[in-house]
Enzyme design. Sequence first.
Site, PDB file in Angstrom:
ATOM      1  N   ASN A 176      47.683  36.407  43.025  1.00  0.00           N
ATOM      2  CA  ASN A 176      46.971  35.132  43.073  1.00  0.00           C
ATOM      3  C   ASN A 176      46.396  34.902  41.678  1.00  0.00           C
ATOM      4  O   ASN A 176      45.368  35.474  41.337  1.00  0.00           O
ATOM      5  CB  ASN A 176      45.853  35.206  44.126  1.00  0.00           C
ATOM      6  CG  ASN A 176      45.020  33.938  44.156  1.00  0.00           C
ATOM      7  OD1 ASN A 176      45.368  32.944  43.525  1.00  0.00           O
ATOM      8  ND2 ASN A 176      43.909  33.976  44.891  1.00  0.00           N
ATOM      9  N   LYS A 232      45.071  32.363  40.565  1.00  0.00           N
ATOM     10  CA  LYS A 232      43.943  31.419  40.589  1.00  0.00           C
ATOM     11  C   LYS A 232      44.133  30.387  39.472  1.00  0.00           C
ATOM     12  O   LYS A 232      45.276  30.054  39.136  1.00  0.00           O
ATOM     13  CB  LYS A 232      42.615  32.172  40.491  1.00  0.00           C
ATOM     14  CG  LYS A 232      42.530  33.290  41.537  1.00  0.00           C
ATOM     15  CD  LYS A 232      41.165  33.847  41.743  1.00  0.00           C
ATOM     16  CE  LYS A 232      41.226  34.924  42.814  1.00  0.00           C
ATOM     17  NZ  LYS A 232      39.913  35.446  43.156  1.00  0.00           N
ATOM     18  N   HIS A 251      41.772  30.386  51.304  1.00  0.00           N
ATOM     19  CA  HIS A 251      41.129  31.347  50.412  1.00  0.00           C
ATOM     20  C   HIS A 251      39.616  31.088  50.418  1.00  0.00           C
ATOM     21  O   HIS A 251      39.179  29.938  50.501  1.00  0.00           O
ATOM     22  CB  HIS A 251      41.693  31.212  48.986  1.00  0.00           C
ATOM     23  CG  HIS A 251      41.259  32.332  48.106  1.00  0.00           C
ATOM     24  ND1 HIS A 251      40.014  32.356  47.527  1.00  0.00           N
ATOM     25  CD2 HIS A 251      41.870  33.484  47.757  1.00  0.00           C
ATOM     26  CE1 HIS A 251      39.891  33.492  46.837  1.00  0.00           C
ATOM     27  NE2 HIS A 251      41.009  34.192  46.967  1.00  0.00           N
ATOM     28  N   GLU A 283      37.531  30.989  48.161  1.00  0.00           N
ATOM     29  CA  GLU A 283      37.048  30.075  47.110  1.00  0.00           C
ATOM     30  C   GLU A 283      37.243  28.627  47.537  1.00  0.00           C
ATOM     31  O   GLU A 283      36.464  27.746  47.151  1.00  0.00           O
ATOM     32  CB  GLU A 283      37.766  30.385  45.775  1.00  0.00           C
ATOM     33  CG  GLU A 283      37.241  31.686  45.172  1.00  0.00           C
ATOM     34  CD  GLU A 283      38.241  32.468  44.346  1.00  0.00           C
ATOM     35  OE1 GLU A 283      39.284  31.921  43.945  1.00  0.00           O
ATOM     36  OE2 GLU A 283      37.965  33.667  44.096  1.00  0.00           O
ATOM     37  N   GLU A 290      40.300  39.405  53.134  1.00  0.00           N
ATOM     38  CA  GLU A 290      39.647  39.422  51.828  1.00  0.00           C
ATOM     39  C   GLU A 290      38.131  39.326  52.020  1.00  0.00           C
ATOM     40  O   GLU A 290      37.587  38.213  52.125  1.00  0.00           O
ATOM     41  CB  GLU A 290      40.120  38.241  50.979  1.00  0.00           C
ATOM     42  CG  GLU A 290      41.587  38.285  50.629  1.00  0.00           C
ATOM     43  CD  GLU A 290      41.863  37.553  49.312  1.00  0.00           C
ATOM     44  OE1 GLU A 290      42.458  38.173  48.426  1.00  0.00           O
ATOM     45  OE2 GLU A 290      41.459  36.400  49.167  1.00  0.00           O
ATOM     46  N   GLY A 310      36.807  39.635  43.065  1.00  0.00           N
ATOM     47  CA  GLY A 310      36.446  39.455  41.665  1.00  0.00           C
ATOM     48  C   GLY A 310      35.185  40.183  41.249  1.00  0.00           C
ATOM     49  O   GLY A 310      34.651  39.958  40.168  1.00  0.00           O
ATOM     50  N   SER A 369      39.469  42.871  44.682  1.00  0.00           N
ATOM     51  CA  SER A 369      39.394  43.907  43.640  1.00  0.00           C
ATOM     52  C   SER A 369      40.408  45.030  43.847  1.00  0.00           C
ATOM     53  O   SER A 369      40.125  46.177  43.508  1.00  0.00           O
ATOM     54  CB  SER A 369      37.969  44.457  43.523  1.00  0.00           C
ATOM     55  OG  SER A 369      37.073  43.416  43.134  1.00  0.00           O
TER      56      SER A 369
HETATM   57  P1  PGA Z   1      40.507  39.794  43.007  1.00  0.00           P
HETATM   58  O1  PGA Z   1      40.908  38.477  43.813  1.00  0.00           O
HETATM   59  O2  PGA Z   1      41.676  40.737  43.103  1.00  0.00           O
HETATM   60  O3  PGA Z   1      40.257  39.323  41.616  1.00  0.00           O
HETATM   61  O4  PGA Z   1      39.280  40.347  43.660  1.00  0.00           O
HETATM   62  C1  PGA Z   1      41.645  38.552  45.015  1.00  0.00           C
HETATM   63  C2  PGA Z   1      41.745  37.178  45.611  1.00  0.00           C
HETATM   64  O5  PGA Z   1      40.770  36.417  45.549  1.00  0.00           O
HETATM   65  O6  PGA Z   1      42.804  36.800  46.165  1.00  0.00           O
END
Ligand code: PGA
Length: 252
Positions: free
Chosen positions: A8, A10, A98, A100, A169, A175, A213
């Site tokens: 991803n 982003k 997601h 976000e 998640e 993140g 992460s």
């Molecule tokens: P991350 O993001 O690996 O940076 O924690 C994962 C995601 O949000 O899909």
Amino acid sequence: MTALIAANWKMNASLAGNEALLSALAAGIASKPACDVALCIPAPYLAQFVALVSQLPALAGVALGAQDVSSQPSGAFTGEVSAAMLKDFGCRYAIVGHSERRQYHGETDALVAAKAQQALAQGITPIVCVGETLAERDAGRTTEVVKRQLAAVIQANGHCISEIVVAYEPVWAIGTGKTASPQDAQAVHAVLRAQLAAASANASRVKIIYGGSMNAANAAMLLAQPDIDGGLVGGASLKAIDFLSIVSAACA
Ligand code: PGA
């Protein structure tokens, strides 16, 4: 079950940066990886990806994915990208729900379910994200939250439910460098697996992947859990060396 590692990216991409990253991935990936690999990239770069992959045969086995899809099929929805448009570019996957998008764009369970429905109608596999916030975890509400989020998608998609991918998640792990312990993640995956099994006789083939992460150091431990079928990788997908080592861990 064949593992799925989905990147991803982003909102991180540029024409030059994508070319460098895809070239580095092409140099390090097996042309037929023993697991499923997908790159969920920002929509404006779909055409660039298609063009580059035609020049980089090593990436022929890497699937293309989007990070979101409209809940509507077409029409007056300014700024939206439809599932049919994604299909035009050969997208095999679309992330929906997601955290976000739930958090910054107010996406509800019902909207996420409608997005999954649009993707499925075009033969695109929705990667349905579920996950609790830290406050919800601390309040002991993890199971209730993820089950509610998944239930909305199950209810709207009925017998098609075996065609989805679920991504667990935990919001507090995205993140932040904080990963759910393999045991904690496994426990939630087992809950989701049972929920899917109760919904459809074919649900045993649904991949339940972990995100939050995931990196080169922790991927193997997470992927060793019986109900963790892959990863949705944000930050670590932006560096070819890190992403390739997660792919190797999954393909092992
Ligand atoms: P991350 O993001 O690996 O940076 O924690 C994962 C995601 O949000 O899909």
